[in-house]
Every structure is written in structure tokens, then in C-alpha cells.
Design an enzyme around this catalytic site. Structure first.
Site, PDB file in Angstrom:
ATOM      1  N   LYS A  89     -26.219  64.025  85.922  1.00  0.00           N
ATOM      2  CA  LYS A  89     -26.468  62.802  85.676  1.00  0.00           C
ATOM      3  C   LYS A  89     -25.661  61.582  86.160  1.00  0.00           C
ATOM      4  CE  LYS A  89     -30.038  61.350  82.497  1.00  0.00           C
ATOM      5  NZ  LYS A  89     -31.185  61.015  83.021  1.00  0.00           N
TER       6      LYS A  89
HETATM    7  N1  PPE Z   1     -34.753  63.843  86.907  1.00  0.00           N
HETATM    8  C1  PPE Z   1     -34.181  62.813  86.864  1.00  0.00           C
HETATM    9  C2  PPE Z   1     -33.718  62.214  87.898  1.00  0.00           C
HETATM   10  C3  PPE Z   1     -33.869  62.161  85.580  1.00  0.00           C
HETATM   11  O1  PPE Z   1     -33.276  61.242  85.554  1.00  0.00           O
HETATM   12  C4  PPE Z   1     -34.437  62.848  84.395  1.00  0.00           C
HETATM   13  C5  PPE Z   1     -34.325  61.767  83.021  1.00  0.00           C
HETATM   14  C6  PPE Z   1     -35.065  63.924  84.506  1.00  0.00           C
HETATM   15  C7  PPE Z   1     -35.494  64.580  85.586  1.00  0.00           C
HETATM   16  C8  PPE Z   1     -35.579  64.630  83.191  1.00  0.00           C
HETATM   17  O2  PPE Z   1     -34.405  65.246  82.481  1.00  0.00           O
HETATM   18  P1  PPE Z   1     -34.653  65.500  80.908  1.00  0.00           P
HETATM   19  O3  PPE Z   1     -34.654  63.958  80.326  1.00  0.00           O
HETATM   20  O4  PPE Z   1     -33.408  66.093  80.333  1.00  0.00           O
HETATM   21  O5  PPE Z   1     -35.774  66.076  80.541  1.00  0.00           O
HETATM   22  N2  PPE Z   1     -34.257  60.638  83.054  1.00  0.00           N
HETATM   23  C9  PPE Z   1     -34.148  59.710  81.972  1.00  0.00           C
HETATM   24  C10 PPE Z   1     -34.608  58.016  82.274  1.00  0.00           C
HETATM   25  C11 PPE Z   1     -33.490  57.497  83.200  1.00  0.00           C
HETATM   26  C12 PPE Z   1     -33.386  56.095  82.653  1.00  0.00           C
HETATM   27  O6  PPE Z   1     -32.313  55.652  82.274  1.00  0.00           O
HETATM   28  O7  PPE Z   1     -34.359  55.336  82.976  1.00  0.00           O
HETATM   29  C13 PPE Z   1     -34.574  60.147  80.724  1.00  0.00           C
HETATM   30  O8  PPE Z   1     -35.905  60.554  80.744  1.00  0.00           O
HETATM   31  O9  PPE Z   1     -34.317  59.895  79.908  1.00  0.00           O
END
Ligand code: PPE
Length: 305
Positions: free
Chosen positions: A157
Site C-alpha cells: 500500500k
Molecule cells: N485494493 C486497493 C487498491 C485498496 O486501496 C484497498 C483498500 C483494497 C484493495 C482492499 O483492501 P483491504 O482494505 O485490506 O480489504 N483501500 C482503502 C481505501 C483507500 C483510501 O484511503 O481511500 C480502504 O479500504 O481502507
């Protein structure tokens, strides 16, 4: 955006206004940071952080990928996140920790540039707009491709990588859609600007695999485990755009978006254009899991105390 009380910065809780960096911070100019997004939910025992251990692990893994000289241990980051949630009060529902090269530097070389840590809590509420989780979100396939492993650490990330997500999101919103679907170098589906994606087709669930240029989402992992426990067959494999167009159901997973059904992709309705039963079932159980109402998954919650 709405301010909260305190931001944790390099070991101290400072007022929101005082959490500042220099305009020449390396991270501001070159995107040299790694961050997390973490949800906090109300439970009968008080606020709890969902899968905090896994988020701290992923944050530190991201810092390792970037070869940052991190000054805080796993335990220190873990406790600092809980402290920041506690001090900001019950209303906060989202935490964003971020390691960033805060040293003032012109020049790309990141070696020996000071690495800092900031932890911010906010009140996020609904991420993809009110009603998206009930009605479903509309997607377009973005002209911007998801950065792949030959060009960027796609699985971490990293702040700078989000430029592509911002461009894709802008494209979606300007075209009247709520989210952007991004393809990878092979032309298969990677993920959305900030969410992983699942399709349900002929009785089985499919989601792109980790090596398909995705972020290995923690919500994705939770849903894979919950769906398997419910008896669904879940496969991690390449997913083509055509498979998504013709799926019975498509949904997105993410910390911010939680479980959000997709109602259309590129103006083609998914199924009958309404959220399907599999997505609804997973949404319902996820809603209970994060609120501590499913004892089987209570190890995923860390009480703020
Ligand atoms: N792909 C991406 C590119 C991504 O940024 C996230 C989280 C996910 C998949 C899902 O990952 P997880 O949260 O671990 O299930 N994206 C964040 C949003 C970014 C933002 O700052 O706006 C989030 O869901 O917190």
C-alpha cells in the site's frame, strides 16, 4: 474534512492542526510512504478494531518492501493505533497510519531520509456514498491500468502507487459511475481503485489471485474465509472482463467500502441489476462479525479498552 482531536506523530499525540510536515518532505514530492486503512466498529464491549494485527503486519511489510528505516516495533504501532482511537472518542470509525519519508530532501535517493509515522483517526461513514451498499455501485473499466509488479510494488500500500487509483477514480466519477475497475498487464481484472473484486458465476466465487497486480486485501481474505465456512467454493484465479460482465453477481470488498455489490459494469447490468443473494448473505454476516456478534470470528477484533 471534519477534524478529530489528536493525531499520533512520531510517538506523541498532537492537536490536529499541529500535525504538519515540511513542503520538501521526500514523501510529498516522491510518494515515498506506505499506509493502511483500518475500521473501528462498536461492539457490546466498546469500540473494537477489525483485524488490527493483520493491518499492522501489512503496514510493516510495506515498510520492508520500501526498505524504510522504521523506528517503531510491531507492538508500539499496535498500541499507538489503539491509543489514538481511544483519545479521539467513540465516534471515530476509521484509522489511517502512514509511514512516510518526512525528511526535507530534493533528490530521489531515499537512503537515510528520516522515516516518520503518523496515525490519524476520522469519521468516515459510508465510503462509496449513502445507499451504495444497499443499491449497488456502478463501475466503468478505467483506461488506467493497475500498476503491475514489473513497474511498482503493486502488492504493497505505497502512497505513490495511488496516483493511478486517483486518476481511475476521477475517470469513473466524470463518466457518472461510482467506481473504476482496473485491468492488469494481461488484460484481466485486477481490482478497483480502492477495493478488491469478487464474481459469483455458476455457483462458485472467483477473485483475482495475489499475483494479478492486486493489493492482498484483508477484507478479501475475511470474505474468502467466511464464504468457505458457509460452504461456498472460492477460487483465486485470473478473472476476465467478460466473465465479470456475464456473472450472476459481482461485489467489491475493502476496509472502507466493506462489502458493496456492483449493479453494472460499463452500462451492462450485472444479473438483474440488483444486489444478489450471495452478496447480501455475505454482507449480513460481515456486518455481524465486525460488531462482535459472531463468536467464531471474535479473534478478528481487538477491543480499544
Ligand atoms: N485494493 C486497493 C487498491 C485498496 O486501496 C484497498 C483498500 C483494497 C484493495 C482492499 O483492501 P483491504 O482494505 O485490506 O480489504 N483501500 C482503502 C481505501 C483507500 C483510501 O484511503 O481511500 C480502504 O479500504 O481502507
Amino acid at each position: 474534512m471534519e477534524k478529530t482531536k489528536k493525531i499520533w506523530l512520531d510517538g506523541e499525540l498532537v492537536d490536529w492542526e499541529k500535525a504538519q510536515v515540511h513542503v520538501l518532505a521526500h514523501a510529498l514530492n516522491y510518494g515515498t510512504g506506505v499506509f493502511e486503512g483500518i475500521r473501528v466498529y462498536p461492539t457490546s464491549n466498546g469500540p473494537a478494531v477489525f483485524r488490527l494485527k493483520d493491518h499492522v503486519k501489512r503496514l510493516l511489510e510495506g515498510a520492508k518492501v520500501m526498505a524504510f528505516d522504521v523506528k517503531f516495533s510491531y507492538d508500539e504501532v499496535f498500541e499507538a493505533i489503539k491509543d489514538t482511537v481511544r483519545v479521539n472518542g467513540d465516534g471515530v470509525d476509521y484509522v489511517k497510519p502512514c509511514f512516510f519519508l518526512g525528511g526535507e530532501e530534493v533528490g530521489l535517493n531515499p537512503i537515510n531520509v528520516d522515516c516518520r509515522l503518523a496515525i490519524t483517526c476520522i469519521r468516515m461513514g459510508s465510503y462509496l456514498g449513502e445507499g451504495a451498499q444497499e443499491k449497488g455501485a456502478t463501475l466503468i473499466t478505467s483506461s488506467w491500468k493497475r500498476p503491475w509488479n514489473m513497474a511498482a510494488p503493486a502488492g504493497a500500500k505505497v502512497n505513490g502507487i495511488y496516483v493511478t487509483s486517483c486518476l481511475a477514480k476521477r475517470e469513473a466519477v466524470e463518466r457518472g459511475a461510482s467506481e473504476a475497475l482496473m485491468l492488469n498487464a494481461q488484460g484481466n481484472i485486477a481490482e478497483c481503485s480502492g477495493e478488491n473484486i469478487f464474481i459469483y458465476k455458476r455457483g462458485k466465487l472467483y477473485t483475482p489471485k495475489v499475483t494479478d497486480s492486486i493489493l492482498e486485501g484483508i477484507t478479501r481474505n475475511s470474505i474468502m474465509e467466511i464464504a468457505s465456512d458457509l460452504g461456498y467454493e472460492v477460487f483465486e484465479r485470473e478473472v476476465s472482463r467478460i466473465e465479470a460482465y456475464t456473472a450472476d453477481e459481482v461485489f467489491m470488498t475493502g476496509t472502507a467500502a466493506e462489502i458493496t455489490p456492483v449493479s453494472s459494469i460499463d452500462n451492462r447490468p450485472i444479473g438483474d441489476g440488483k444486489p444478489g443473494p450471495v452478496c447480501k448473505e455475505l454482507q449480513d454476516i460481515f456486518h455481524r462479525v465486525v460488531r462482535g456478534e459472531e463468536p467464531q470470528y471474535s479473534h478478528w477484533l481487538d477491543l480499544v479498552g
